[in-house]
Design a protein around this motif. Sequence first.
Motif, short mmCIF file in Angstrom:
data_model
loop_
_atom_site.label_atom_id
_atom_site.label_comp_id
_atom_site.label_asym_id
_atom_site.label_seq_id
_atom_site.Cartn_x
_atom_site.Cartn_y
_atom_site.Cartn_z
N UNK A 30 2.99 -8.66 -15.28
CA UNK A 30 3.91 -9.11 -14.24
C UNK A 30 5.22 -8.35 -14.18
N UNK A 31 5.30 -7.18 -14.79
CA UNK A 31 6.55 -6.41 -14.75
C UNK A 31 6.26 -4.92 -14.79
N UNK A 32 7.26 -4.13 -14.41
CA UNK A 32 7.15 -2.68 -14.49
C UNK A 32 7.37 -2.26 -15.94
N UNK A 33 6.43 -1.48 -16.47
CA UNK A 33 6.54 -1.07 -17.88
C UNK A 33 6.77 0.43 -18.03
N UNK A 34 6.70 1.19 -16.94
CA UNK A 34 6.94 2.63 -17.07
C UNK A 34 6.41 3.43 -15.92
N UNK A 35 6.36 4.76 -16.11
CA UNK A 35 5.90 5.67 -15.05
C UNK A 35 5.02 6.76 -15.65
N UNK A 36 4.20 7.35 -14.73
CA UNK A 36 3.46 8.54 -15.10
C UNK A 36 3.43 9.47 -13.89
N UNK A 37 3.21 10.75 -14.12
CA UNK A 37 3.17 11.68 -13.00
C UNK A 37 3.29 13.12 -13.44
N UNK A 38 3.37 13.99 -12.43
CA UNK A 38 3.52 15.42 -12.66
C UNK A 38 5.02 15.73 -12.72
N UNK A 39 5.44 16.43 -13.73
CA UNK A 39 6.87 16.74 -13.90
C UNK A 39 7.34 17.71 -12.81
N UNK A 40 8.54 17.45 -12.28
CA UNK A 40 9.13 18.27 -11.23
C UNK A 40 9.37 19.71 -11.74
N UNK A 41 9.09 20.72 -10.90
CA UNK A 41 9.31 22.12 -11.33
C UNK A 41 10.75 22.40 -11.78
N UNK A 42 11.74 21.75 -11.15
CA UNK A 42 13.13 21.98 -11.56
C UNK A 42 13.36 21.51 -13.00
N UNK A 43 12.74 20.38 -13.34
CA UNK A 43 12.87 19.85 -14.70
C UNK A 43 12.22 20.81 -15.69
N UNK A 44 11.03 21.30 -15.32
CA UNK A 44 10.32 22.25 -16.18
C UNK A 44 11.18 23.49 -16.44
N UNK A 45 11.81 24.00 -15.38
CA UNK A 45 12.66 25.20 -15.51
C UNK A 45 13.87 24.93 -16.38
N UNK A 46 14.50 23.77 -16.20
CA UNK A 46 15.71 23.45 -16.98
C UNK A 46 15.41 23.31 -18.47
N UNK A 47 14.19 22.95 -18.82
CA UNK A 47 13.80 22.88 -20.23
C UNK A 47 13.17 24.18 -20.72
N UNK A 48 13.34 25.25 -19.92
CA UNK A 48 12.88 26.60 -20.27
C UNK A 48 11.37 26.68 -20.47
N UNK A 49 10.64 25.94 -19.62
CA UNK A 49 9.19 25.99 -19.65
C UNK A 49 8.68 26.74 -18.42
N UNK A 50 7.47 27.21 -18.47
CA UNK A 50 6.91 28.02 -17.37
C UNK A 50 5.62 27.46 -16.80
N UNK A 51 5.03 26.50 -17.46
CA UNK A 51 3.75 25.92 -17.01
C UNK A 51 3.96 24.51 -16.48
N UNK A 52 3.06 24.05 -15.60
CA UNK A 52 3.16 22.67 -15.12
C UNK A 52 2.77 21.69 -16.22
N UNK A 53 3.23 20.46 -16.10
CA UNK A 53 2.84 19.45 -17.07
C UNK A 53 2.93 18.05 -16.47
N UNK A 54 2.20 17.13 -17.06
CA UNK A 54 2.21 15.73 -16.65
C UNK A 54 2.66 14.88 -17.83
N UNK A 55 3.26 13.73 -17.51
CA UNK A 55 3.76 12.88 -18.59
C UNK A 55 3.58 11.41 -18.27
N UNK A 56 3.56 10.61 -19.32
CA UNK A 56 3.46 9.16 -19.22
C UNK A 56 4.50 8.58 -20.18
#
Length: 563
Positions: free
Chosen positions: A529-555
């Motif tokens: 009965x409540x929101x417990x979190x999120x999942x999805x594909x990480x935004x490219x800007x976030x990936x770039x800011x963490x100095x990564x080059x590949x796409x990724x998904x997270x939960x």
Amino acid sequence: TPTSHINKSNMYQTDEEFDELCFEFGLELDEITSEKDIISKEKGEEKAKGASDVVLYKIDVPANRYDLLCLEGLVRGLQVFTERINVPRYEKIIPAEGERQKLIITEQTAQIRPHAVAAVLRNITFTKDRYDSFIDLQEKLHQNICRKRALVAIGTHDLDTISGPFTFTAKAPSEIKFKPLNQSQEYTASQIMDLYRTDSHLRHYLHLIENKPRYPVIYDSNGVVLSMPPIINGDHTKISLSTRNVFIECTGTDITKAKIVLDIIVTMFSEYCEKPFTVEAAEVVYPNGKTHIYPVSTALGYLRLLTRMCLKSHVTGNGNQIEIEIPPTRADIIHACDIVEDAAIAYGYNNIQMVIPKTYTIANQLPLNKLAELLRLDLAAAGFTEALTFALCSQEDIADKLGMDISATNAVRIANPKTAEFQVARTTLLPGLLKTIASNRKMPLPLKLFEISDIVVKDPNTDVGARNYRHLCAIYYNKSPGFEIIHGLLDRVMQLLDVPPNEENGYTIKAAEGTAFFPGRCAEVFAKGQSVGKLGVIHPDVITKFELTMPCSALEINIEPFV
């Protein structure tokens, strides 16, 4: 870790007995060695020829027991503990007005090293061993409580070579000129800084003042330089084995630490004064005209057990209270629990009888921790590798890099962060895993990581103003986003938690938006009965800011509702 040699016949019969004594006293005998053995191990037997065979006992001393950092304090503490000698009673002698040594602080020191304390050891007798121990204690204090001279710098001077009152001020480097300790000529302060830039010992302290417009300096009434703290003393006031009267000054940025350092030095070596355990007070005059007498008397003050720990005590009132006298050597005692700990050490932890508690309880693992442990095993079985990241992070990690404003994160801030990496308590586990991937980019793909740990957010309804939540975060990093893998992991976690995929009493996912996720590739997880979190594909800007080059998904979900 002070290295000391102790007369075996006076203190104990065997090394094993001494090891046991140290353990009972709360210390650890780290190693029994000699200078010859140390050189032999490091450089070979050939280099060790001619080195001393004197037995050295390396003893690990707790960080809060500054009074045990020299041989005098260590032996005194052990002898009182074994009831071989009585607890010393330290006496502060305050000379009459006009006869006491005076240290005047000027307002120029305010922005550099605003505090100073001072005292005199009168009619002291040095031997080679005592002198070496005196110098060694100062160095240990500098590296320890003084934080490499950043908080406090110690200066000790032959009082008979100078005349008070003394002035602690700050001047432009070009205006300061004197002969530094063990040098043959005079230098300006700027030249002294250049002189010690290559010195293996002193170069580590130059940064404390070298960029300041003024350097701190202490003069006597005739303009003789005593010291330029925290760098070097003047050669004029150098202490030798024939020195009879020692003027001690401690300057710094932390007055409490300065007082403790002064107390430790004078109590350790007042033993060698003509009248043992006496120290002559000095007067410090502040820029506002107020005066203070140092060292500060700390006589506050439990019976036989406490006496063994250098704490004098006696029963007061109707017999149900104990008044304890805390000596100036015990700066580590700041609460009643410290006294109880000392009483337990003196009694001997090994002497406390094991008894069945009067209240019968069965120890059990906290349900939340048990759930976390079970989930860790199954996430590992699903092919994910566990990571453990820092609970503290930078503001950028949880806000800017995730496309959020710091005010929206409800983060708990650290009041005086030492580094930019530890400014706030994390509000999400995601940045820690992204940084872990960034540090392991050379590892073969895919990278599948997870972490189950606490996050912290502000909560005015709690007594501490903040609350912890146990989160589960997982990330998949590869040439393709792998959303289906993260979605599959969520389904597996819910299956393990016995939560069916339905809206009534199970879990569902619904399309949502999140600044850290790619638009249209983010879903919110609802369960119980409540929101417990999120999942999805990480935004490219976030990936770039963490100095990564590949796409990724997270939960990332909160597991507390499932306990």
